[in-house]
Design a protein around this motif. Sequence first.
Motif, PDB file in Angstrom:
ATOM      1  N   ILE A  71       0.859  -1.185   0.000  1.00 37.04           N
ATOM      2  CA  ILE A  71       0.000   0.000   0.000  1.00 37.04           C
ATOM      3  C   ILE A  71       0.894   1.233   0.000  1.00 37.04           C
ATOM      4  O   ILE A  71       1.577   1.510   0.989  1.00 37.04           O
ATOM      5  CB  ILE A  71      -0.945   0.022   1.210  1.00 37.04           C
ATOM      6  CG1 ILE A  71      -1.861  -1.200   1.197  1.00 37.04           C
ATOM      7  CG2 ILE A  71      -1.792   1.300   1.208  1.00 37.04           C
ATOM      8  CD1 ILE A  71      -2.700  -1.353   2.460  1.00 37.04           C
ATOM      9  N   GLN A  72       0.895   1.952  -1.120  1.00 41.05           N
ATOM     10  CA  GLN A  72       1.753   3.129  -1.244  1.00 41.05           C
ATOM     11  C   GLN A  72       0.956   4.436  -1.214  1.00 41.05           C
ATOM     12  O   GLN A  72       1.508   5.496  -0.945  1.00 41.05           O
ATOM     13  CB  GLN A  72       2.555   3.033  -2.543  1.00 41.05           C
ATOM     14  CG  GLN A  72       3.500   1.832  -2.566  1.00 41.05           C
ATOM     15  CD  GLN A  72       4.139   1.626  -3.933  1.00 41.05           C
ATOM     16  OE1 GLN A  72       4.586   2.570  -4.580  1.00 41.05           O
ATOM     17  NE2 GLN A  72       4.181   0.380  -4.376  1.00 41.05           N
ATOM     18  N   ALA A  73      -0.343   4.339  -1.488  1.00 42.49           N
ATOM     19  CA  ALA A  73      -1.178   5.547  -1.485  1.00 42.49           C
ATOM     20  C   ALA A  73      -2.572   5.225  -0.965  1.00 42.49           C
ATOM     21  O   ALA A  73      -3.131   4.171  -1.274  1.00 42.49           O
ATOM     22  CB  ALA A  73      -1.274   6.137  -2.894  1.00 42.49           C
ATOM     23  N   ILE A  74      -3.116   6.144  -0.162  1.00 41.71           N
ATOM     24  CA  ILE A  74      -4.486   6.041   0.337  1.00 41.71           C
ATOM     25  C   ILE A  74      -5.230   7.314  -0.063  1.00 41.71           C
ATOM     26  O   ILE A  74      -4.715   8.423   0.118  1.00 41.71           O
ATOM     27  CB  ILE A  74      -4.533   5.864   1.865  1.00 41.71           C
ATOM     28  CG1 ILE A  74      -4.024   4.466   2.258  1.00 41.71           C
ATOM     29  CG2 ILE A  74      -5.951   6.069   2.400  1.00 41.71           C
ATOM     30  CD1 ILE A  74      -3.943   4.244   3.756  1.00 41.71           C
ATOM     31  N   ILE A  75      -6.422   7.145  -0.594  1.00 42.09           N
ATOM     32  CA  ILE A  75      -7.293   8.277  -0.938  1.00 42.09           C
ATOM     33  C   ILE A  75      -8.576   8.125  -0.126  1.00 42.09           C
ATOM     34  O   ILE A  75      -9.256   7.102  -0.219  1.00 42.09           O
ATOM     35  CB  ILE A  75      -7.621   8.309  -2.442  1.00 42.09           C
ATOM     36  CG1 ILE A  75      -6.330   8.396  -3.263  1.00 42.09           C
ATOM     37  CG2 ILE A  75      -8.546   9.489  -2.762  1.00 42.09           C
ATOM     38  CD1 ILE A  75      -6.514   8.127  -4.747  1.00 42.09           C
ATOM     39  N   VAL A  76      -8.886   9.127   0.683  1.00 39.86           N
ATOM     40  CA  VAL A  76     -10.083   9.083   1.527  1.00 39.86           C
ATOM     41  C   VAL A  76     -11.131  10.024   0.941  1.00 39.86           C
ATOM     42  O   VAL A  76     -10.839  11.175   0.619  1.00 39.86           O
ATOM     43  CB  VAL A  76      -9.755   9.502   2.977  1.00 39.86           C
ATOM     44  CG1 VAL A  76     -10.994   9.375   3.858  1.00 39.86           C
ATOM     45  CG2 VAL A  76      -8.645   8.634   3.547  1.00 39.86           C
ATOM     46  N   ALA A  77     -12.371   9.522   0.835  1.00 39.99           N
ATOM     47  CA  ALA A  77     -13.489  10.312   0.312  1.00 39.99           C
ATOM     48  C   ALA A  77     -14.656  10.235   1.290  1.00 39.99           C
ATOM     49  O   ALA A  77     -14.819   9.231   1.982  1.00 39.99           O
ATOM     50  CB  ALA A  77     -13.897   9.805  -1.059  1.00 39.99           C
ATOM     51  N   PRO A  78     -15.505  11.278   1.351  1.00 43.11           N
ATOM     52  CA  PRO A  78     -16.571  11.311   2.367  1.00 43.11           C
ATOM     53  C   PRO A  78     -17.732  10.359   2.114  1.00 43.11           C
ATOM     54  O   PRO A  78     -18.387   9.934   3.053  1.00 43.11           O
ATOM     55  CB  PRO A  78     -17.057  12.760   2.321  1.00 43.11           C
ATOM     56  CG  PRO A  78     -16.679  13.246   0.962  1.00 43.11           C
ATOM     57  CD  PRO A  78     -15.427  12.528   0.601  1.00 43.11           C
ATOM     58  N   THR A  79     -18.003  10.024   0.855  1.00 45.28           N
ATOM     59  CA  THR A  79     -19.170   9.179   0.549  1.00 45.28           C
ATOM     60  C   THR A  79     -18.756   7.967  -0.271  1.00 45.28           C
ATOM     61  O   THR A  79     -17.734   7.970  -0.962  1.00 45.28           O
ATOM     62  CB  THR A  79     -20.231   9.962  -0.250  1.00 45.28           C
ATOM     63  OG1 THR A  79     -19.690  10.318  -1.534  1.00 45.28           O
ATOM     64  CG2 THR A  79     -20.666  11.216   0.493  1.00 45.28           C
TER      65      THR A  79
END
Length: 460
Positions: A71-79
């Motif tokens: 895991i090199q990148a995490i993208i967090v989104a609200p929905t």
Amino acid sequence: MNKFDNLGLKRFLNLSLEKLNFSNPTMVQKKVIPLLLKHQNVICKAHTGTGKTHAFCLPILNNLDYDQLNIQAIIVAPTRELAKQIYENIRFFKGFQPKLQVNCFVGGEDIKRQIEQLERSQPHIIVATPTRLKDLFEQQSLKLGKLTTFIIDECDMIFDLGFIENVDYILSKVNPNVQVSVFSATIPEELKPFLIKYLKNPYYLDLNANKISNQNITHILIPTKHQERSNILLKLLKTFDPYLCLIFVNKKEDIKKYYDLLLEHNYSVAQLHAGLEPRFRTQVVKRIRNLEYKYVIASDIAARGIDFIGISHVISIDLPNDLEYYIHRSGRTGRANYTGCSYVLYDTKNLTLVQQLITKGIIFKYQKWNQNNELVDTDLGISKPKKQNSGQVNNEINKIIHRYKTKDNNKKVKPGYKKKRKEEITALKQHIRRDHIKASIKKIKKTKAKERGLKLFDKE
């Protein structure tokens, strides 16, 4: 010539962008991509529809080590909808880079299956909603030792929905040198301590400045004159044939009311709001994208993040109290070089909000119904709210003085009237002074917020 070639992206990305018919980067992409390629922390303030997703996805895809399955990148989104949308955007590039591994983890889906998926292999990129990301971490399913990039999309919405603590929890567990970048339409004052905590020397890009609205959108005010909004809506819908029309309401309970109204009049309509069961909501979004509906009655969840191609018309049954949400609503149309219309139903109850939008720079056209029930342009407009000036203050003082005067000079006035008159005038002046002080303090706080801790600046 494809201007993305000048951004220093790898060849497979440029080939992918040609396939997508992307030739000119948006302003957000021009500013953000070079910074993220250099592993800079970025706070980007930009409205919906400005190309933010590719602005952060392209640098991530460019910088990945595809030979290392970590895991090199995490993208967090609200929905969930926005997370899945970002995931699909990234998955497209797998056709040009077969080694790419990306997973999407959101609530409302079987967590056991997600844990088993992570046990088999850890992907290069994870796109997730905040709570599910925290749940997976607590299950020890995420190995974040090789994490290099953490992106928070629609950060103000994550904050508004109460999920920022979950993001805070994850960031407190990762290497402090991880690149953290935030994309948000607004930066609420309460969000700034979080940004100070996790973003070291960020570049601050305010791409909302001097651009309140997309130039391709025509904003139209429709007076209701105390008529039922249901009747006005039905009259309005008869005046155009949309490709796709979003109809926004403020209260969730009103969604069913207007949904039933349109069904009753044989409109092809769907409803979209946070109260829908997750799987059903996913189906509704899919069917809207497949153009099975022409009209969608929605809460503001649909104004943020979820991208429906071809929205030609937006209607606000009422204005949201947070006027930023009107910008997001109207921003669903007029995209990708298409034009769009954003209608607002107004009366005396929301007139102040309309005036505030005008003050912010929204230019409205005014239309009214003629005798044939047709919408026609009118010169009758709404002015900006007037600032109180010294002349107005003097008028208020004169009113107080006038109250203590008598038409009959021989008539006696009550004892102590001069003292009472003086007290009233003093109280008025103090009230005006307090309003000025409050306004000044608010302005100073805004200025100091930029200077304090964050050291936000825009390097060009």
